[in-house]
Design an enzyme around this catalytic site. Structure first.
Site, short mmCIF file in Angstrom:
data_model
loop_
_atom_site.label_atom_id
_atom_site.label_comp_id
_atom_site.label_asym_id
_atom_site.label_seq_id
_atom_site.Cartn_x
_atom_site.Cartn_y
_atom_site.Cartn_z
N HIS A 106 3.79 3.08 -4.94
CA HIS A 106 3.26 3.46 -5.83
C HIS A 106 4.17 3.86 -6.93
O HIS A 106 4.00 5.03 -7.64
CB HIS A 106 3.00 4.79 -5.74
CG HIS A 106 1.03 4.35 -4.95
ND1 HIS A 106 0.22 3.16 -4.67
CD2 HIS A 106 0.71 5.37 -4.31
CE1 HIS A 106 -0.26 2.86 -4.06
NE2 HIS A 106 -0.81 4.30 -3.37
N HIS A 180 -6.14 6.11 -8.91
CA HIS A 180 -6.36 6.37 -8.08
C HIS A 180 -6.64 7.35 -7.49
O HIS A 180 -6.46 8.65 -6.34
CB HIS A 180 -4.60 6.82 -7.10
CG HIS A 180 -4.44 6.07 -5.61
ND1 HIS A 180 -5.30 6.76 -4.55
CD2 HIS A 180 -3.57 5.15 -4.64
CE1 HIS A 180 -4.44 6.48 -3.34
NE2 HIS A 180 -4.25 5.46 -3.63
N GLU A 322 -9.42 0.89 -5.66
CA GLU A 322 -7.75 0.24 -7.09
C GLU A 322 -7.34 -0.76 -7.13
O GLU A 322 -6.44 -1.75 -6.30
CB GLU A 322 -6.62 1.07 -5.92
CG GLU A 322 -6.59 2.26 -5.25
CD GLU A 322 -5.40 2.56 -4.42
OE1 GLU A 322 -4.46 2.65 -5.13
OE2 GLU A 322 -6.11 2.62 -2.96
#
Length: 356
Positions: A106, A180, A322
């Site tokens: 991420h 997210h 996602e």
């Protein structure tokens, strides 16, 4: 109704973080904070007309700033994982911060979810909208190129939330952004999501190793596996099957392949997933232009985090869907490309449509 702006909190350096509320008459209410460009709340009616919040999060700023918090955040520069925290671009080796065992996750330790985004537009017209921007300098977390990013939340219809993300770079780099949010369509205090019925428009998924990196093999056919959601199934119906992939993820934490590996789809939105909560009657459709969809069944929620109203969130209290480019694509020429070059535009579009 007018867009509402308020101070949500302050960072240790004194930076003010705002919360902006978008509303449609007779429809959704979305609350976004400028820290991480995060969706802090999403209020949706159920089949009886009762309104509840369907995304996990916090009532105050401080928990959002803790390491490893991604509730509702805009994550990047690279959503999901890059194997070994490294890749090669134009013959140059790139080394990234490793924040998930041996891998980069991420965007690293201080990715986009750790930034105070700048609000550049709050529109209260027929389509309420909020636009935020951030700048990631060359070399941040190891990524090449200065990347300018814009996120726009809007309510194009009473029952729709649209997320538009665009980015540019002054050097060849990789970009892969997503939201997210953790969803529970029965409400954030309602218990687990194992009875939510999920359908995903994908006939292939990426099998992963013990560190959640895709195996060096083509995408697997979902036929005959617990990953076949082409017809609706409760998320929990097969989650405890003796399947090696479910064991490695402690549940679902896998990319479903929405598009062929030979290129990104167009800007056109297409239905990727549909989720129905039998108890509340809420239904969420997710439409996107992205080539992949990561399903995460909240496997690592362990009761250590108190969310809104002080509720402790435990395993399977929420799910994530996602939309994104496939994980580890910078190291996989057989996957859709995450490459972004000067003069090109990265574009992510996701539409959430709610009915009951």
């Amino acid at each position: 109704m007018p867009v509402e702006r308020e101070i949500f909190g302050h960072l240790p350096d004194g930076t003010a973080i705002e919360r902006v509320t978008l509303r449609r008459d007779g429809g959704l209410t979305a609350r976004i904070i400028s820290y991480g460009a995060a969706l802090q709340a999403l209020l949706v009616a159920d089949s009886a007309g009762a309104i509840d919040d369907v995304v996990l999060g916090f009532d105050a700023l401080e928990p959002y700033t803790r390491p490893g918090c991604y509730f509702g955040m805009t994550v990047g520069r690279y959503a999901n994982r890059i194997a070994g925290g490294s890749f090669v671009i134009d013959g140059a080796q790139v080394s990234l911060a490793r924040n998930n065992g041996p891998n980069a996750l991420h965007g690293g330790v201080n990715g986009f979810s750790r930034k105070a985004w700048r609000i550049v537009g709050a529109e209260d017209g027929p389509v309420p909208a909020l636009t935020l921007t951030c700048r990631s300098p060359d070399g941040e977390e190891g990524y090449p190129g200065t990347v300018e990013t814009q996120v726009r939340y809007s309510l194009p219809a009473p029952s729709e939330l649209l997320l538009d993300i665009i980015a540019t770079s002054d050097r060849a780099t990789v970009v892969n952004l997503t939201n997210h949010s953790f969803f529970n369509l029965d409400g954030t205090a309602a218990g687990d999501i194992l009875q939510h019925r999920l359908q995903i428009a994908a006939d292939r998924f990426l099998a992963v190793d013990e560190t959640a990196i895709p195996l060096q093999e083509p995408p697997r056919d979902v036929t005959g596996t617990p990953f076949d959601f082409r017809q609706p199934h409760p998320i929990g119906a097969r989650i405890r099957h003796p399947d090696e992939q479910l064991r490695r993820g402690r549940g679902y934490d896998h990319n479903f392949c929405l598009a062929p590996a030979d290129g990104l789809p167009t800007d056109d939105l297409r239905l990727a997933a549909r989720v129905e909560a039998p108890r509340s009657g809420r239904i969420m459709e997710l439409h996107t232009n992205q080539p992949g969809l990561q399903l995460y069944s909240g496997n690592f929620l362990d009761g250590s985090v108190a969310g809104k109203h002080g509720r402790l969130h435990r395993q399977a209290d929420a799910f994530c869907l996602e939309p994104q480019i496939w994980p580890d694509a910078p190291n996989r020429p057989d996957f859709p490309s995450a490459r972004l070059i000067p003069g090109a535009l990265y574009r992510h579009r996701t539409l959430y449509r709610f009915t009951a």
